[in-house]
Design a protein around this motif. Sequence first.
Motif, short mmCIF file in Angstrom:
data_model
loop_
_atom_site.label_atom_id
_atom_site.label_comp_id
_atom_site.label_asym_id
_atom_site.label_seq_id
_atom_site.Cartn_x
_atom_site.Cartn_y
_atom_site.Cartn_z
N LEU A 176 0.82 -1.21 0.00
CA LEU A 176 0.00 0.00 0.00
C LEU A 176 0.86 1.26 0.00
O LEU A 176 1.79 1.39 0.80
CB LEU A 176 -0.93 -0.02 1.21
N TYR A 177 0.49 2.17 -0.88
CA TYR A 177 1.23 3.42 -1.08
C TYR A 177 0.30 4.61 -0.88
O TYR A 177 -0.91 4.52 -1.04
CB TYR A 177 1.79 3.48 -2.50
N GLN A 178 0.92 5.75 -0.56
CA GLN A 178 0.25 7.05 -0.58
C GLN A 178 1.20 8.06 -1.19
O GLN A 178 2.37 8.14 -0.80
CB GLN A 178 -0.13 7.50 0.84
N ASN A 179 0.72 8.79 -2.18
CA ASN A 179 1.52 9.86 -2.81
C ASN A 179 2.89 9.37 -3.24
O ASN A 179 3.91 10.05 -3.08
CB ASN A 179 1.67 11.04 -1.85
N GLY A 180 2.94 8.18 -3.79
CA GLY A 180 4.18 7.64 -4.30
C GLY A 180 5.12 7.04 -3.27
O GLY A 180 6.22 6.60 -3.61
N VAL A 181 4.69 7.01 -2.02
CA VAL A 181 5.55 6.52 -0.94
C VAL A 181 4.95 5.25 -0.33
O VAL A 181 3.76 5.22 0.00
CB VAL A 181 5.71 7.59 0.16
N TYR A 182 5.78 4.23 -0.18
CA TYR A 182 5.34 2.99 0.45
C TYR A 182 5.04 3.26 1.92
O TYR A 182 5.87 3.80 2.65
CB TYR A 182 6.42 1.93 0.30
N THR A 183 3.86 2.88 2.37
CA THR A 183 3.42 3.19 3.73
C THR A 183 3.94 2.21 4.78
O THR A 183 3.75 2.42 5.98
CB THR A 183 1.88 3.15 3.81
N LEU A 184 4.54 1.10 4.33
CA LEU A 184 4.96 -0.02 5.19
C LEU A 184 3.79 -0.92 5.57
O LEU A 184 3.98 -1.88 6.31
CB LEU A 184 5.68 0.46 6.46
N TYR A 185 2.60 -0.65 5.05
CA TYR A 185 1.44 -1.51 5.29
C TYR A 185 1.19 -2.38 4.06
O TYR A 185 1.45 -1.96 2.93
CB TYR A 185 0.19 -0.70 5.60
N THR A 186 0.66 -3.57 4.28
CA THR A 186 0.37 -4.48 3.19
C THR A 186 -0.96 -5.21 3.41
O THR A 186 -1.49 -5.23 4.52
CB THR A 186 1.46 -5.57 3.05
N ILE A 187 -1.46 -5.79 2.34
CA ILE A 187 -2.47 -6.84 2.43
C ILE A 187 -1.72 -8.10 2.03
O ILE A 187 -1.15 -8.18 0.94
CB ILE A 187 -3.66 -6.59 1.50
N TYR A 188 -1.68 -9.07 2.92
CA TYR A 188 -0.81 -10.23 2.72
C TYR A 188 -1.58 -11.52 2.92
O TYR A 188 -2.76 -11.52 3.31
CB TYR A 188 0.37 -10.16 3.70
N SER A 189 -0.93 -12.64 2.65
CA SER A 189 -1.58 -13.95 2.78
C SER A 189 -1.04 -14.69 3.99
O SER A 189 0.14 -14.62 4.31
CB SER A 189 -1.37 -14.78 1.52
N THR A 190 -1.94 -15.40 4.67
CA THR A 190 -1.55 -16.17 5.84
C THR A 190 -2.11 -17.59 5.75
O THR A 190 -3.20 -17.82 5.23
CB THR A 190 -2.04 -15.52 7.14
N ARG A 191 -1.34 -18.54 6.27
CA ARG A 191 -1.79 -19.93 6.35
C ARG A 191 -2.38 -20.24 7.73
O ARG A 191 -2.86 -21.34 7.97
CB ARG A 191 -0.62 -20.89 6.10
N VAL A 192 -2.32 -19.27 8.64
CA VAL A 192 -2.73 -19.51 10.03
C VAL A 192 -4.22 -19.21 10.16
O VAL A 192 -4.63 -18.07 10.42
CB VAL A 192 -1.89 -18.65 11.00
N ALA A 193 -5.03 -20.24 10.00
CA ALA A 193 -6.48 -20.07 9.94
C ALA A 193 -7.05 -19.40 11.17
O ALA A 193 -7.98 -18.59 11.09
CB ALA A 193 -7.14 -21.43 9.72
N GLU A 194 -6.50 -19.72 12.34
CA GLU A 194 -7.08 -19.20 13.58
C GLU A 194 -6.86 -17.71 13.77
O GLU A 194 -7.43 -17.11 14.69
CB GLU A 194 -6.55 -19.97 14.78
N THR A 195 -6.08 -17.04 12.91
CA THR A 195 -5.91 -15.60 13.03
C THR A 195 -7.06 -14.82 12.38
O THR A 195 -7.23 -13.63 12.65
CB THR A 195 -4.59 -15.13 12.38
N ILE A 196 -7.83 -15.47 11.51
CA ILE A 196 -8.91 -14.76 10.81
C ILE A 196 -10.00 -14.39 11.81
O ILE A 196 -10.46 -15.20 12.60
CB ILE A 196 -9.48 -15.64 9.69
N GLY A 197 -10.40 -13.11 11.76
CA GLY A 197 -11.37 -12.61 12.72
C GLY A 197 -10.73 -12.09 13.99
O GLY A 197 -11.42 -11.89 14.99
N LYS A 198 -9.42 -11.81 13.94
CA LYS A 198 -8.72 -11.34 15.13
C LYS A 198 -7.80 -10.17 14.78
O LYS A 198 -7.43 -9.97 13.63
CB LYS A 198 -7.90 -12.47 15.76
N GLY A 199 -7.43 -9.41 15.80
CA GLY A 199 -6.45 -8.35 15.65
C GLY A 199 -5.10 -8.87 16.12
O GLY A 199 -4.89 -9.01 17.32
N ILE A 200 -4.20 -9.16 15.18
CA ILE A 200 -2.95 -9.80 15.55
C ILE A 200 -1.71 -9.16 14.94
O ILE A 200 -0.60 -9.40 15.39
CB ILE A 200 -2.96 -11.30 15.19
N SER A 201 -1.88 -8.33 13.91
CA SER A 201 -0.71 -7.83 13.19
C SER A 201 -0.31 -6.45 13.68
O SER A 201 -0.93 -5.87 14.56
CB SER A 201 -1.02 -7.79 11.69
#
Length: 230
Positions: A176-201
């Motif tokens: 994810l970028y803003q104004n041409g600068v990488y924000t350090l945030y991403t949308i990524y993939s996880t294999r850890v099923a039990e993390t879905i529906g939680k605040g962990i990152s």
Amino acid sequence: MIVDETEDRARPESGRLNRRAFLVGSAAAVGALGLAGCTSFGGGPVMSYAEAEKVYGPVPDERFPIPAVNVKKINPKYFRRTVRYDSKEAVGTIIVDPRNYYVYRIAGDGYATRYGANVGRDGFRWSGDAYVGRKAEWPVWTPPKEMIARQPEAAKYAGGMAPGLDNPLGARTLYLYQNGVYTLYTIYSTRVAETIGKGISSGCIGLLTQDMLDLYEKTPVNTKVVVLKA
């Protein structure tokens, strides 16, 4: 053990994300969103576990073969689903709803594809508009210095962690970028099923790998991403 599933981040003091504004152990919202009127309601039926086992089955033809998801570890409401979703955003726009642990991809005609997600834990949540500045398949993960300061065990990956099933960014990543600068945030993939529906990152948004493969394929660079306030 590295607690963070993905790159460490903190939030800026200004109304937008900024590399220079990242501080150890802090995170903040990034401005209010003008999305009043966005609502989600009925749509396609929720998958049964039997159906989910097919959708979230193994993906053997990848660079690193992806195993099946243990769907019994996930509340069925987080399975991929087509839902009614009123929005003024363009088709293809990604909307993240951290309060309810969902990611939507606007499909048009009042519908969206909805994915279950994990989101930032308390103290690392943010909101605002961004866009996909780049994409990567099986990316290298490099923990930032702020994370290494808090979690010295991550230092061994300071030069980058090679791609693979154990890499925190997984098989696909949208940066994810803003104004041409990488924000350090991403949308990524996880294999850890039990993390879905939680605040962990540390502020990033994670989807099950099979869902991320679907979203990644449909999402070109420059796609708008809206993160709602939690």
